[in-house]
Write a protein that holds these residues in place. Sequence first.
Motif, PDB file in Angstrom:
ATOM      1  N   SER A  38       0.839  -1.205   0.000  1.00 48.64           N
ATOM      2  CA  SER A  38       0.000   0.000   0.000  1.00 48.64           C
ATOM      3  C   SER A  38       0.876   1.257   0.000  1.00 48.64           C
ATOM      4  N   HIS A  39       0.280   2.328  -0.502  1.00 48.14           N
ATOM      5  CA  HIS A  39       1.015   3.592  -0.639  1.00 48.14           C
ATOM      6  C   HIS A  39       0.404   4.621   0.319  1.00 48.14           C
ATOM      7  N   VAL A  40       1.242   5.180   1.171  1.00 43.85           N
ATOM      8  CA  VAL A  40       0.804   6.143   2.189  1.00 43.85           C
ATOM      9  C   VAL A  40       1.430   7.495   1.861  1.00 43.85           C
ATOM     10  N   LEU A  41       0.655   8.562   2.000  1.00 43.52           N
ATOM     11  CA  LEU A  41       1.195   9.916   1.823  1.00 43.52           C
ATOM     12  C   LEU A  41       1.339  10.575   3.189  1.00 43.52           C
ATOM     13  N   ASP A  42       2.549  11.046   3.500  1.00 42.67           N
ATOM     14  CA  ASP A  42       2.758  11.858   4.705  1.00 42.67           C
ATOM     15  C   ASP A  42       2.793  13.306   4.227  1.00 42.67           C
ATOM     16  N   LEU A  43       1.658  13.977   4.386  1.00 39.63           N
ATOM     17  CA  LEU A  43       1.478  15.329   3.847  1.00 39.63           C
ATOM     18  C   LEU A  43       2.011  16.351   4.849  1.00 39.63           C
ATOM     19  N   THR A  63       5.308   8.204   0.749  1.00 38.29           N
ATOM     20  CA  THR A  63       5.807   9.396   0.070  1.00 38.29           C
ATOM     21  C   THR A  63       5.579  10.589   0.994  1.00 38.29           C
ATOM     22  N   VAL A  64       6.612  11.414   1.124  1.00 45.73           N
ATOM     23  CA  VAL A  64       6.493  12.660   1.889  1.00 45.73           C
ATOM     24  C   VAL A  64       6.317  13.791   0.884  1.00 45.73           C
ATOM     25  N   ALA A 100      -3.777   5.662   1.991  1.00 47.40           N
ATOM     26  CA  ALA A 100      -3.878   6.343   3.288  1.00 47.40           C
ATOM     27  C   ALA A 100      -3.065   7.629   3.217  1.00 47.40           C
ATOM     28  N   LEU A 101      -3.498   8.596   4.028  1.00 43.68           N
ATOM     29  CA  LEU A 101      -2.803   9.895   4.074  1.00 43.68           C
ATOM     30  C   LEU A 101      -2.721  10.315   5.539  1.00 43.68           C
TER      31      LEU A 101
END
Length: 198
Positions: A38-43, A63-64, A100-101
């Motif tokens: 899964s791919h998570v974004l740390d915004l 990904t940040v 997810a984010l």
Amino acid sequence: MGFFNWSAPAIRRYGERWTPENLKQITGWLRPFVASGSHVLDLGGGSGGLARRLTEELPVRVTVLDPTPELLAHIRTTELVSAELGSAESMPFDDDEFDALVVTDAFHHFRDVDGAVAEMARVVRPGGVVIILELDKGSLMIKLISLAERLVGEPARFFTPDGLCAFMEERHIKGECIRLEGHAYRYLGVVQKPWPAA
Ligand SMILES: C[S@@+](CC[C@H](N)C(=O)[O-])C[C@H]1O[C@@H](n2cnc3c(N)ncnc32)[C@H](O)[C@@H]1O
């Protein structure tokens, strides 16, 4: 020079604050929404401290996205952790790219929270999760912090937990808040797509 450029060394240290208990909580909130790969974004993920720790605890890539080059430059990118320069209000990602984010202590720094939430709903897949850790605007301490942040040019767009839930739901992310220690709270919402007809 912006606030995060000159404060980058302190923000980098702050980005390593996560205790095993904090991580257990955050991974527990994420786990129902992620699977292997899964791919998570740390915004607004700064120098990537949380991103790195998440990949150690969960079978995900993170990904940040952050607009401060002085912070991004310190991310040790790997197969599992990547870094992108950019802002919440205009994300360089495809629709439904993330499962997810997470946004930790960054939401109130977004200059256009309306635009940022529209982008969150766009880049997270239907049924994906948005987790926001924030500080409660209702507390006197946060009112003082808000004043101080405005003095250094920050938008200080704090919400109460109920206020944030309502704001997100109007923008197709439906969720709930729980209070954490001190003046903090956690919002967890699920992206509703396709939008229900008006
Ligand atoms: C207090 S730091 C928190 C960093 C990290 N999330 C953490 O919890 O350690 C706030 C972060 O928000 C980022 N930020 C500010 N404005 C932003 C925007 N419009 N879009 C995305 N990130 C933003 C800053 O560059 C900074 O990295």
